[in-house]
Motif scaffolding. Structure first.
Motif, PDB file in Angstrom:
ATOM      1  N   ASN A   1     -41.674  57.816  12.459  1.00 33.25           N
ATOM      2  CA  ASN A   1     -40.795  56.695  12.135  1.00 33.25           C
ATOM      3  C   ASN A   1     -40.490  55.856  13.377  1.00 33.25           C
ATOM      4  OD1 ASN A   1     -38.963  55.285  10.173  1.00 33.25           O
ATOM      5  ND2 ASN A   1     -37.427  55.967  11.663  1.00 33.25           N
ATOM      6  N   GLU A   2     -40.301  56.524  14.516  1.00 33.42           N
ATOM      7  CA  GLU A   2     -40.019  55.813  15.758  1.00 33.42           C
ATOM      8  C   GLU A   2     -41.214  54.960  16.167  1.00 33.42           C
ATOM      9  OE1 GLU A   2     -38.086  56.801  20.176  1.00 33.42           O
ATOM     10  OE2 GLU A   2     -38.893  58.422  18.925  1.00 33.42           O
ATOM     11  N   TRP A   3     -42.417  55.502  15.989  1.00 35.80           N
ATOM     12  CA  TRP A   3     -43.596  54.711  16.330  1.00 35.80           C
ATOM     13  C   TRP A   3     -43.762  53.557  15.353  1.00 35.80           C
ATOM     14  CZ3 TRP A   3     -48.243  52.928  14.525  1.00 35.80           C
ATOM     15  CH2 TRP A   3     -49.142  52.456  15.493  1.00 35.80           C
ATOM     16  N   ARG A   4     -43.526  53.799  14.063  1.00 31.84           N
ATOM     17  CA  ARG A   4     -43.702  52.755  13.050  1.00 31.84           C
ATOM     18  C   ARG A   4     -42.756  51.589  13.274  1.00 31.84           C
ATOM     19  NH1 ARG A   4     -41.225  51.404   8.430  1.00 31.84           N
ATOM     20  NH2 ARG A   4     -39.794  53.166   8.618  1.00 31.84           N
ATOM     21  N   THR A   5     -41.513  51.877  13.647  1.00 34.96           N
ATOM     22  CA  THR A   5     -40.506  50.821  13.763  1.00 34.96           C
ATOM     23  C   THR A   5     -40.444  50.182  15.141  1.00 34.96           C
ATOM     24  OG1 THR A   5     -38.818  52.476  14.284  1.00 34.96           O
ATOM     25  CG2 THR A   5     -39.088  51.857  11.960  1.00 34.96           C
ATOM     26  N   GLU A   6     -40.739  50.970  16.183  1.00 37.20           N
ATOM     27  CA  GLU A   6     -40.559  50.464  17.538  1.00 37.20           C
ATOM     28  C   GLU A   6     -41.792  50.613  18.428  1.00 37.20           C
ATOM     29  OE1 GLU A   6     -37.097  52.142  19.355  1.00 37.20           O
ATOM     30  OE2 GLU A   6     -36.029  52.299  17.450  1.00 37.20           O
ATOM     31  N   ARG A   7     -42.865  51.251  17.907  1.00 36.96           N
ATOM     32  CA  ARG A   7     -44.053  51.576  18.697  1.00 36.96           C
ATOM     33  C   ARG A   7     -43.689  52.381  19.943  1.00 36.96           C
ATOM     34  NH1 ARG A   7     -45.959  50.195  14.481  1.00 36.96           N
ATOM     35  NH2 ARG A   7     -47.815  48.896  14.191  1.00 36.96           N
ATOM     36  N   MET A   8     -42.723  53.265  19.803  1.00 41.33           N
ATOM     37  CA  MET A   8     -42.264  54.105  20.893  1.00 41.33           C
ATOM     38  C   MET A   8     -42.328  55.565  20.443  1.00 41.33           C
ATOM     39  SD  MET A   8     -41.516  52.031  23.388  1.00 41.33           S
ATOM     40  CE  MET A   8     -40.450  52.950  24.488  1.00 41.33           C
ATOM     41  N   GLY A   9     -41.897  56.474  21.313  1.00 41.42           N
ATOM     42  CA  GLY A   9     -41.781  57.875  20.951  1.00 41.42           C
ATOM     43  C   GLY A   9     -43.005  58.703  21.269  1.00 41.42           C
ATOM     44  N   HIS A  10     -42.961  59.955  20.803  1.00 45.64           N
ATOM     45  CA  HIS A  10     -43.968  60.937  21.184  1.00 45.64           C
ATOM     46  C   HIS A  10     -45.370  60.627  20.669  1.00 45.64           C
ATOM     47  CE1 HIS A  10     -41.006  63.105  23.177  1.00 45.64           C
ATOM     48  NE2 HIS A  10     -40.647  63.982  22.259  1.00 45.64           N
ATOM     49  N   LEU A  11     -45.493  59.836  19.609  1.00 41.93           N
ATOM     50  CA  LEU A  11     -46.833  59.527  19.110  1.00 41.93           C
ATOM     51  C   LEU A  11     -47.578  58.560  20.023  1.00 41.93           C
ATOM     52  CD1 LEU A  11     -46.565  59.364  15.227  1.00 41.93           C
ATOM     53  CD2 LEU A  11     -46.968  61.307  16.737  1.00 41.93           C
ATOM     54  N   ARG A  12     -46.898  58.032  21.040  1.00 43.16           N
ATOM     55  CA  ARG A  12     -47.586  57.229  22.054  1.00 43.16           C
ATOM     56  C   ARG A  12     -48.351  58.123  23.033  1.00 43.16           C
ATOM     57  NH1 ARG A  12     -44.113  52.820  25.114  1.00 43.16           N
ATOM     58  NH2 ARG A  12     -46.211  52.351  25.827  1.00 43.16           N
ATOM     59  N   SER A  13     -48.118  59.413  22.990  1.00 42.84           N
ATOM     60  CA  SER A  13     -48.645  60.317  24.007  1.00 42.84           C
ATOM     61  C   SER A  13     -50.164  60.397  23.986  1.00 42.84           C
ATOM     62  CB  SER A  13     -48.061  61.718  23.802  1.00 42.84           C
ATOM     63  OG  SER A  13     -48.631  62.636  24.704  1.00 42.84           O
ATOM     64  N   THR A  14     -50.728  60.556  25.169  1.00 44.96           N
ATOM     65  CA  THR A  14     -52.154  60.861  25.302  1.00 44.96           C
ATOM     66  C   THR A  14     -52.418  62.348  25.089  1.00 44.96           C
ATOM     67  OG1 THR A  14     -51.960  61.313  27.662  1.00 44.96           O
ATOM     68  CG2 THR A  14     -52.397  59.038  27.023  1.00 44.96           C
ATOM     69  N   CYS A  15     -51.365  63.138  24.993  1.00 46.26           N
ATOM     70  CA  CYS A  15     -51.394  64.609  24.965  1.00 46.26           C
ATOM     71  C   CYS A  15     -51.760  65.154  26.347  1.00 46.26           C
ATOM     72  CB  CYS A  15     -52.327  65.160  23.901  1.00 46.26           C
ATOM     73  SG  CYS A  15     -52.098  66.939  23.615  1.00 46.26           S
ATOM     74  N   ALA A  16     -52.845  64.637  26.942  1.00 43.92           N
ATOM     75  CA  ALA A  16     -53.197  64.995  28.324  1.00 43.92           C
ATOM     76  C   ALA A  16     -52.462  64.042  29.250  1.00 43.92           C
ATOM     77  CB  ALA A  16     -54.702  64.905  28.531  1.00 43.92           C
ATOM     78  N   GLU A  17     -51.203  64.335  29.504  1.00 47.73           N
ATOM     79  CA  GLU A  17     -50.347  63.373  30.192  1.00 47.73           C
ATOM     80  C   GLU A  17     -50.477  63.429  31.721  1.00 47.73           C
ATOM     81  OE1 GLU A  17     -46.997  63.294  26.606  1.00 47.73           O
ATOM     82  OE2 GLU A  17     -46.490  64.221  28.531  1.00 47.73           O
ATOM     83  N   SER A  18     -50.822  64.565  32.244  1.00 45.64           N
ATOM     84  CA  SER A  18     -50.947  64.694  33.696  1.00 45.64           C
ATOM     85  C   SER A  18     -52.193  65.508  34.023  1.00 45.64           C
ATOM     86  CB  SER A  18     -49.695  65.350  34.298  1.00 45.64           C
ATOM     87  OG  SER A  18     -49.483  66.634  33.740  1.00 45.64           O
ATOM     88  N   GLY A  19     -52.492  65.597  35.305  1.00 42.15           N
ATOM     89  CA  GLY A  19     -53.675  66.342  35.717  1.00 42.15           C
ATOM     90  C   GLY A  19     -53.947  66.118  37.187  1.00 42.15           C
ATOM     91  N   GLY A  20     -55.199  66.249  37.567  1.00 45.02           N
ATOM     92  CA  GLY A  20     -55.495  66.072  38.975  1.00 45.02           C
ATOM     93  C   GLY A  20     -56.967  66.262  39.299  1.00 45.02           C
ATOM     94  N   PHE A  21     -57.279  65.963  40.550  1.00 44.41           N
ATOM     95  CA  PHE A  21     -58.632  66.111  41.095  1.00 44.41           C
ATOM     96  C   PHE A  21     -58.524  66.941  42.370  1.00 44.41           C
ATOM     97  CE2 PHE A  21     -58.643  62.378  38.478  1.00 44.41           C
ATOM     98  CZ  PHE A  21     -59.870  62.405  37.835  1.00 44.41           C
ATOM     99  N   LEU A  22     -59.178  68.090  42.385  1.00 46.92           N
ATOM    100  CA  LEU A  22     -59.042  69.027  43.493  1.00 46.92           C
ATOM    101  C   LEU A  22     -60.419  69.431  44.021  1.00 46.92           C
ATOM    102  CD1 LEU A  22     -56.361  71.450  41.956  1.00 46.92           C
ATOM    103  CD2 LEU A  22     -55.979  69.314  43.221  1.00 46.92           C
ATOM    104  N   LYS A  23     -60.407  69.970  45.231  1.00 41.06           N
ATOM    105  CA  LYS A  23     -61.614  70.515  45.839  1.00 41.06           C
ATOM    106  C   LYS A  23     -61.566  72.040  45.781  1.00 41.06           C
ATOM    107  CE  LYS A  23     -61.982  66.759  49.269  1.00 41.06           C
ATOM    108  NZ  LYS A  23     -61.943  66.443  50.719  1.00 41.06           N
TER     109      LYS A  23
END
Length: 546
Positions: free
Chosen positions: A328-350
């Protein structure tokens, strides 16, 4: 007859169609097997969690690999986007270019015109970055790139855990230095009427220009072969609604069907390894052994944890209530948890400090993602992925039969080179250290698949559970050598009027996610094609393929 016929409306094809049709003096026809890519499951970012595993049947080719010897003869899963936008319809929307040295390495391999200095202008041209323009980033391009200001607090704990293990925080993986951990930027609309929606390649480039008189977009068009007459590609044959149709190309056929399907279409057309084509009674138009060879992909290993933190994605009564509230939050405001990429963080390491660039990539996901979300678990949790960025293993794409509707035989040959197992094991140990760091203690619950302490136990865990993280490339390799499938300008070697523009032409897999590089490649090549047609006009920087 059209001047340009483009096969495939994915990340490359959508860009090519939009950019070439900017010239009103030419006509462009785009053929796409899927739909328009503008439905609710294409627009809601988190809907990919349903499309990727195939819970929603449309929008995904849902390919499988042949049994993988290096993975206990398991059959791997290869989801690929189907529809305008291609795999940018179903990816995690992470905006990652790869390491700058990756492109300099391409140039050193004979791919002239593809060094970092050559490609940077086209990354910048494509980009509309919320942070603004600078020497490395662009503003005002079609592809909107935003910060994940909705990311869950657990991401900060993950970043802090990595810092506790000696890794530095990096707030821009596309900045001067890729190494470190942090939040990813995402290809998501951050301004305008589509704010909050997925910014697929089609949504960025194509949907708003499909009214152009010189652009014809045909969806539901399954291409069966390319016609070659007297050494020149002249037409494309496709089926739509059970009827076979043909569209002719006056100037070029541009193949942009992706690393798995571009070689498939070429082989169905009689272009490929001659002995293999004869096995399927396909007349040989051109013997080209490189087609379908050189397949590379990022093999990925996952650690999955339960958690008492209900702010994470989960399965259960509370999770269902949260999902309905978020919808409902995404439908009405295009906000909230459904905006998530699911893979929100990460990194590049050696895995070795002496390396000149990171050799592993981390993705931290705010849910228990098990077997591409095909295996579900009650409750809440999180998962962390590690993949080998530059695998040494090489696989193939081959025909299963001469039936154009039969899926290709996909063999990434995962872990066929033992060096990849060594790197992935080292990466998994570094990831395990981060997952055990104090900063994640308050979130940590039972690990679903503990791997054990010894090398043998970890090797066994990798072989039992590792699979792709969706970055196949290389099956129509570009280069300057006689064995290359396409030249550095992406024109096909041995057939006139044919060009390949997609991830299949990458000679080596870049160190990162592949969507942004494919869009860059299409931007650069579309500009080169227009420059060939209008040589007297001023040409942008970066078009030199000599």
């Amino acid at each position: 007859m059209d001047d340009y016929v483009i096969v495939g409306g994915g990340s490359a094809g959508a860009v090519m169609a939009a950019r070439l049709s900017e010239d009103p003096s030419v006509t462009v026809c785009l053929l796409e097997a899927g739909g328009r890519g503008d439905g609710i499951f294409a627009r809601v970012p988190m809907a990919a969690a349903a499309v990727v595993p195939g819970h929603v049947k449309s929008g995904n080719w849902r390919f499988s690999t042949v049994p993988q010897k290096g993975l206990n003869n398991r059959i791997g899963y290869q989801p690929r986007g189907r529809g305008l936008g291609g795999s940018s319809l179903v990816n995690a929307m992470l905006y990652v270019r790869g390491h700058q040295r990756d492109y300099d390495e391409w140039a050193a391999l004979g791919c002239h015109g593809w060094s970092w200095a050559d490609v940077l202008p086209w990354f910048r041209k494509a980009e509309d970055n919320i942070r603004g323009a600078d020497a490395l980033h662009g503003r005002g391009g079609p592809l909107q790139v935003c910060d994940q200001n909705w990311a869950r607090p657990i991401n900060l704990a993950f970043i802090r855990a990595a810092e506790q293990c000696g890794y530095r925080h990096n707030d821009d993986f596309n900045g001067p230095d890729q190494e470190g951990v942090g939040l990813y930027q995402a290809t998501q609309f951050w301004q305008g009427p589509k704010r909050g929606e997925r910014c697929s390649a089609a949504a960025a480039y194509l949907h708003d220009v499909m009214h152009r008189r010189n652009l014809t977009v045909i969806t539901g068009a399954h291409v069966t072969r390319i016609l070659v007459e007297r050494g020149r590609a002249v037409a494309v044959v496709y089926r739509k609604g059970g009827e076979e149709r043909t569209v002719r190309a006056a100037r070029e056929v541009i193949l942009a069907a992706g690393a798995l399907q571009s070689p498939h279409i070429l082989m169905l057309s009689g272009i490929g390894p001659a002995d293999h084509l004869r096995q399927h009674d396909i007349p040989v138009v051109l013997d080209q052994p490189g087609i379908g060879a050189n397949l590379q992909d990022h093999l990925d290993y996952t650690m999955i944890f339960r958690s008492a933190d209900t702010d994470l994605f989960g399965l259960g009564l509370k999770a269902t209530r949260d999902l309905l509230r978020a919808a409902n939050e995404w439908r009405t405001e295009r906000m909230g948890h459904l905006r998530s990429t699911c893979a929100e963080s990460g990194g590049f390491l050696k895995t070795d400090a002496a390396l000149d660039r990171p050799d592993i990539q981390l993705h931290f996901l705010v849910g228990m993602v098990d077997d591409h979300v095909r295996k579900m678990h009650w409750g809440h949790g999180y998962s962390a992925h590690v993949c080998v960025l530059r695998p040494h293993s090489r696989g193939t794409v081959r025909l299963a039969s001469a039936d154009p509707f039969a899926n290709p035989l996909i063999d990434p040959a995962f872990l066929s080179d033992p060096r990849d197992l060594t790197t992935l094991r080292k990466g998994a140990r570094r990831l395990a250290d981060i997952m055990a760091a104090p900063a994640l203690a308050r979130y940590r619950g039972r690990e679903l698949y503990p791997a054990g302490e010894s090398d043998a136990e970890l090797n066994a865990a990798i072989r039992a559970r590792a699979d792709t993280i969706y970055h196949p490339v290389g099956t129509c390799r570009m280069g300057s050598d006689p064995a290359a499938v396409v030249a550095p300008d992406l024109k096909f070697n041995g057939i006139e009027g044919l060009r390949v523009v997609d991830a299949s032409v990458m000679p080596r897999l870049i160190g990162g996610n592949t969507n942004a590089p494919v869009i860059m490649m299409a931007e650069k090549t579309a500009a080169a094609i227009r420059a060939e047609r209008h040589p007297a006009r001023k040409v942008d920087a970066g078009l030199n393929f000599a």
